[in-house]
Write an enzyme that holds these catalytic residues in place. Structure first.
Site, PDB file in Angstrom:
ATOM      1  N   LYS A  58      45.140  48.633  40.339  1.00  0.00           N
ATOM      2  CA  LYS A  58      44.482  48.146  41.557  1.00  0.00           C
ATOM      3  C   LYS A  58      44.564  46.625  41.640  1.00  0.00           C
ATOM      4  O   LYS A  58      44.885  46.056  42.686  1.00  0.00           O
ATOM      5  CB  LYS A  58      43.017  48.617  41.591  1.00  0.00           C
ATOM      6  CG  LYS A  58      42.900  50.114  41.847  1.00  0.00           C
ATOM      7  CD  LYS A  58      41.491  50.646  41.650  1.00  0.00           C
ATOM      8  CE  LYS A  58      41.481  52.158  41.805  1.00  0.00           C
ATOM      9  NZ  LYS A  58      40.179  52.775  41.541  1.00  0.00           N
ATOM     10  N   GLN A 102      34.559  50.952  38.916  1.00  0.00           N
ATOM     11  CA  GLN A 102      35.376  52.101  38.521  1.00  0.00           C
ATOM     12  C   GLN A 102      34.480  53.185  37.913  1.00  0.00           C
ATOM     13  O   GLN A 102      33.717  52.923  36.984  1.00  0.00           O
ATOM     14  CB  GLN A 102      36.444  51.654  37.503  1.00  0.00           C
ATOM     15  CG  GLN A 102      37.433  52.738  37.142  1.00  0.00           C
ATOM     16  CD  GLN A 102      38.304  53.194  38.319  1.00  0.00           C
ATOM     17  OE1 GLN A 102      38.797  52.396  39.083  1.00  0.00           O
ATOM     18  NE2 GLN A 102      38.478  54.500  38.440  1.00  0.00           N
ATOM     19  N   ASP A 125      35.387  51.149  48.572  1.00  0.00           N
ATOM     20  CA  ASP A 125      35.650  52.508  48.086  1.00  0.00           C
ATOM     21  C   ASP A 125      35.126  53.549  49.081  1.00  0.00           C
ATOM     22  O   ASP A 125      35.511  54.713  49.027  1.00  0.00           O
ATOM     23  CB  ASP A 125      34.946  52.733  46.730  1.00  0.00           C
ATOM     24  CG  ASP A 125      35.937  52.817  45.576  1.00  0.00           C
ATOM     25  OD1 ASP A 125      37.140  53.016  45.823  1.00  0.00           O
ATOM     26  OD2 ASP A 125      35.490  52.688  44.414  1.00  0.00           O
TER      27      ASP A 125
END
Ligand code: NAP
Length: 288
Positions: A58, A102, A125
């Site tokens: 990412k 994460q 997200d």
């Protein structure tokens, strides 16, 4: 007599994600010309090997597209309070437009609290309740990256969802449910299947589109797919040889489906591309 069968067309997530990333890079340059560099903060708590790979990919994708990104790594015993305090600081940081923690986080940390601590304007997200509510009601907000990437894949093949029967297998908050809502928004008739679904095959055989998001190898086999259907494989599993594979028996289903996304090289790269898109859009929104 042998019957000639055409193989399904492959939906190439690598090529499509590269196009999207190039477009992000162009839009990043426009923002930079105005003195704004979109910034993403990625937080990793602990040493989960798969998570380490994901966050590295990412951050690298951000750098390649010209975004600013910072990777913050914390030890596995980080307290929940310390993580929440760090998120609050990032919420206030004007150089950061997107915050991603994460998952999974270690057991002493409540993932739901962490998700809700992220400012909705920086929730790239798309997991915050505000983002989920916005998606459900059709309001502007951030869509979770994986189902958003699936929608882009359908767009790339000009698949008109209106009136089509879409079957989503899996009902998680990060893939299955938002996927179903996005398909519904595009006027598909949507069926959501899960572990208590009876006779999955009878349902998938009716589908014009199947999205498999379970995490179980060979969950979807050729006998479960209507000829010509579109099949998107979200699953990420390992076969006996340790090779990455999806939920779909690719070789078999490819002989029946009209379109199919492979694993690897399908939904995975699209998920990262959509994270960049969301971060860019967060910066664009913050600057207007
Ligand atoms: P999850 O939270 O474990 O959800 C799995 C879903 O599958 C659950 O809703 C479960 O039903 C359902 N399920 C389990 N067994 C089933 C069966 N036999 N028949 C029908 N449904 C069944 O997983 P997730 O986070 O949604 O992820 C799903 C898969 O996608 C995983 O392999 C994950 O690694 C992968 N993934 C890939 C990406 C990517 O970028 N490519 C991103 C995210 C996730 P219940 O709700 O009844 O338990």
């Amino acid at each position: 007599m042998t019957q000639s069968t055409a193989l399904a067309q492959i939906i190439d997530g690598i090529a499509l994600s590269q196009q999207l990333r190039a477009d992000v890079a162009r839009r990043v340059n426009v923002l930079k010309a105005r003195g704004i560099t979109p910034g993403l903060a990625v937080i990793l708590v602990g040493e989960n090997p798969a998570s380490q790979v994901y966050v590295r990919n990412k951050v690298k994708a951000c750098e390649d597209a010209g975004l600013y990104s910072v990777l913050e790594k914390y030890p596995p015993d980080l307290s929940e309070a310390a993580l929440l305090a760090r998120i609050e600081a990032l919420n206030q940081d004007p150089a950061i437009h997107g915050i991603l923690v994460q998952l999974p986080v270690p057991a002493q940390i409540d993932a739901a609290k962490v998700i809700e601590a992220i400012a909705p304007a920086k929730d790239v997200d798309g997991f915050h309740i505000a983002s989920a509510g916005a998606l459900m009601t059709g309001m502007p907000g951030f869509w979770p990256c994986t189902p958003y990437g699936c929608m882009k894949m359908l767009e790339s093949i000009h698949f008109d969802l209106r009136g089509k029967h879409a079957v989503v297998i899996g009902r998680s908050n990060i893939v299955g449910k938002p996927m179903a809502l996005l398909l519904l928004q595009q006027h598909a008739t949507v069926t959501i299947c899960h572990s208590a679904t009876k006779d999955l095959k009878a349902i998938t055989l009716q589908a014009d589109l199947i999205v498999a998001a379970v995490g179980r190898r060979n969950l979807l086999t050729a006998d479960m797919v209507k000829p010509g259907a579109v099949v998107l494989d979200v699953g990420m599993n390992r076969n006996e040889a340790g090779k990455l594979c999806g939920d779909v028996d690719f070789a078999g289903v490819r002989e029946v489906a009209g379109y199919i996304s492979p694993v690897p090289g399908g939904v995975g790269p699209m998920t990262i591309a959509m994270l960049l898109v969301n971060t860019l859009e967060a910066a664009e929104r913050a600057s207007t």
